[in-house]
Write a protein that holds these residues in place. Sequence first.
Motif, short mmCIF file in Angstrom:
data_model
loop_
_atom_site.label_atom_id
_atom_site.label_comp_id
_atom_site.label_asym_id
_atom_site.label_seq_id
_atom_site.Cartn_x
_atom_site.Cartn_y
_atom_site.Cartn_z
N LEU A 168 0.80 -1.22 0.00
CA LEU A 168 0.00 0.00 0.00
C LEU A 168 0.84 1.27 0.00
N ARG A 169 1.88 1.30 0.79
CA ARG A 169 2.71 2.50 0.89
C ARG A 169 4.14 2.11 1.22
N SER A 170 5.07 2.91 0.72
CA SER A 170 6.48 2.74 1.06
C SER A 170 7.04 4.08 1.52
N TYR A 171 8.00 4.03 2.42
CA TYR A 171 8.62 5.24 2.94
C TYR A 171 10.13 5.12 2.78
N ASP A 172 10.76 6.23 2.49
CA ASP A 172 12.21 6.23 2.37
C ASP A 172 12.86 6.02 3.73
N GLN A 173 13.92 5.26 3.73
CA GLN A 173 14.72 5.14 4.94
C GLN A 173 15.37 6.49 5.24
N ALA A 174 15.51 6.81 6.50
CA ALA A 174 16.12 8.08 6.88
C ALA A 174 17.56 8.15 6.39
N THR A 175 17.95 9.31 5.96
CA THR A 175 19.36 9.53 5.62
C THR A 175 20.17 9.68 6.91
N ASP A 176 21.48 9.58 6.79
CA ASP A 176 22.33 9.78 7.96
C ASP A 176 22.14 11.18 8.53
N GLU A 177 21.92 12.13 7.65
CA GLU A 177 21.72 13.52 8.09
C GLU A 177 20.41 13.65 8.86
N GLN A 178 19.37 12.97 8.41
CA GLN A 178 18.08 13.01 9.11
C GLN A 178 18.17 12.35 10.48
N VAL A 179 18.89 11.24 10.57
CA VAL A 179 19.07 10.59 11.86
C VAL A 179 19.84 11.50 12.81
N ALA A 180 20.90 12.13 12.29
CA ALA A 180 21.69 13.04 13.12
C ALA A 180 20.85 14.22 13.60
N ALA A 181 19.99 14.73 12.73
CA ALA A 181 19.14 15.86 13.11
C ALA A 181 18.13 15.46 14.19
N ALA A 182 17.57 14.25 14.07
CA ALA A 182 16.62 13.77 15.07
C ALA A 182 17.32 13.57 16.42
N LEU A 183 18.54 13.05 16.37
CA LEU A 183 19.31 12.87 17.60
C LEU A 183 19.63 14.22 18.24
N ASP A 184 20.03 15.17 17.42
CA ASP A 184 20.27 16.53 17.94
C ASP A 184 19.01 17.07 18.61
N SER A 185 17.86 16.78 18.00
CA SER A 185 16.59 17.32 18.50
C SER A 185 16.25 16.77 19.87
N VAL A 186 16.30 15.44 20.04
CA VAL A 186 15.93 14.86 21.34
C VAL A 186 16.97 15.18 22.40
N ALA A 187 18.22 15.26 22.01
CA ALA A 187 19.25 15.63 22.99
C ALA A 187 19.09 17.08 23.42
N GLY A 188 18.78 17.95 22.47
CA GLY A 188 18.60 19.36 22.80
C GLY A 188 17.37 19.62 23.64
N ALA A 189 16.33 18.82 23.43
CA ALA A 189 15.09 19.01 24.18
C ALA A 189 15.14 18.42 25.57
N ALA A 190 16.11 17.54 25.83
CA ALA A 190 16.15 16.81 27.10
C ALA A 190 16.16 17.72 28.33
N PRO A 191 17.03 18.72 28.43
CA PRO A 191 17.02 19.56 29.64
C PRO A 191 15.74 20.38 29.78
N VAL A 192 15.15 20.77 28.66
CA VAL A 192 13.91 21.56 28.72
C VAL A 192 12.77 20.70 29.24
N TRP A 193 12.64 19.50 28.69
CA TRP A 193 11.56 18.60 29.11
C TRP A 193 11.76 18.14 30.55
N ALA A 194 13.01 17.92 30.95
CA ALA A 194 13.29 17.50 32.32
C ALA A 194 12.88 18.57 33.34
#
Length: 460
Positions: free
Chosen positions: A13-39
């Motif tokens: 029914l549907r296919s999605y592209d695998q994340a690029t290395d840059e997209q994975v790095a950006a997502a990791l940056d995002s959750v790491a950066g949000a950690a102190p705010v959310w805590a």
Amino acid sequence: MYQVQNPATGELLRSYDQATDEQVAAALDSVAGAAPVWADTPIAERAAVLSKTADRFREQREELASIITVEMGKLRDEALFEVDLSADIFQYYADNAASLLADEEVAGRGPAAVITKRPLGALLGIMPWNYPYYQIARFAAPNLLLGNTILLKPAPGCPDSAHALQDALVAAGIPSGAYETIFASNDQIATVIADPRIHGISLTGSERAGEAVGSLAGAALKKHVLELGGSDAFIVLDSMDGGGPSLDEVIEQAVLGRMENTGQACDSPKRFIVAAEAYDRFVDGVTEYFAGLKAGDPAHPDTTLAPLSSKQAVTGLLAQIEDAVNKGAKLRTGGKAIEGEGSYLEATVLTDVQPGMRAYSEELFGPVAVIYKVESDDEAVSLANSSPYGLGSAVFASDEARALAVANRLEVGMVGVNVPADTAPDLPFGGVKRSGVGRELGTLGVEEFVNKKLVRTPAN
């Protein structure tokens, strides 16, 4: 490949592209950066996000259920139940936030020595396909409440449900970066695990995946929780004529438990260990039920036998069944793939399974029941504990004290006495041996990825 392929029809029914290395790095940056705010976000506000997420699930239950019925072939009623259970998990942690995260005074020292519960930071979750909402909810809800942020890798076959769950959190007001979904490869996940900004890893999946992730996490000195396979024993110690549920009721609980999610559940009963006096009735009852199941569209209310997750899953189970039969096991019913485009397997009952057969020691992840006859409680315990797994079990006897005595001898993380194994938001979930390490849900759900910080002040 992240894609939606309906196991009932085989249609892609549907296919999605695998994340690029840059997209994975950006997502990791995002959750790491949000950690102190959310805590630092007040507990009440974090709890409110979970409560609103639960509301979202209840409001959209029909749509959410349809997504997982298409993605992995779950029967409609079971899909609705999973949506409701996931909502209840988010609600449980929201409602009990204050007590679950309360400071604890060290006995004998009063307020001069207090253990506080603080988040670790960004976590990585690696989730399976068989319960697309529930598995994520039981990991995400307690850890988001605690103040951890989450980078979530869903199963490749369940991208739509992963998106739907993140959408629910966003609609509930979770801050940007506190929860991110990535369609990553195994190699990319290995890189994420090694990153020092990830402070813990939770995986629910196969033994092989658990070994790989556990090895990587250990090498990186990261706390990890592994919820792996199971071959749960369902033990019946007598004919149930002297008290407790009747044997017919026990048989009904056995077949319903085994066939939940078409047998694709780590904690479903897979080995039925039955006293000689009840054995023939038990075998006949289970066999009759399995033989009467009707394969069809899992969205249709008349369907009682849903597809497996894939053709590959059918092929794997057939190999295990054929190995047992070729080595002398008795096939009572089933044992064949159902012709057609879908991934269907007849519900199967095996007896006379012996050591040396794959079905004796391996997990059978599908609609296959193995039934053993035993002559004593000691034999039942020995057979149950012979498995390399130790997730859950259930013990039934007319005398509840007798059932409890056997239950206390079993090498498992969870056991029911005259009740089937079950899951609920307030009940800790997890096993021992090759079923994994750590616990989820209940009060223990916030105890895994937590910094139990000791705070000392001068004594009065």
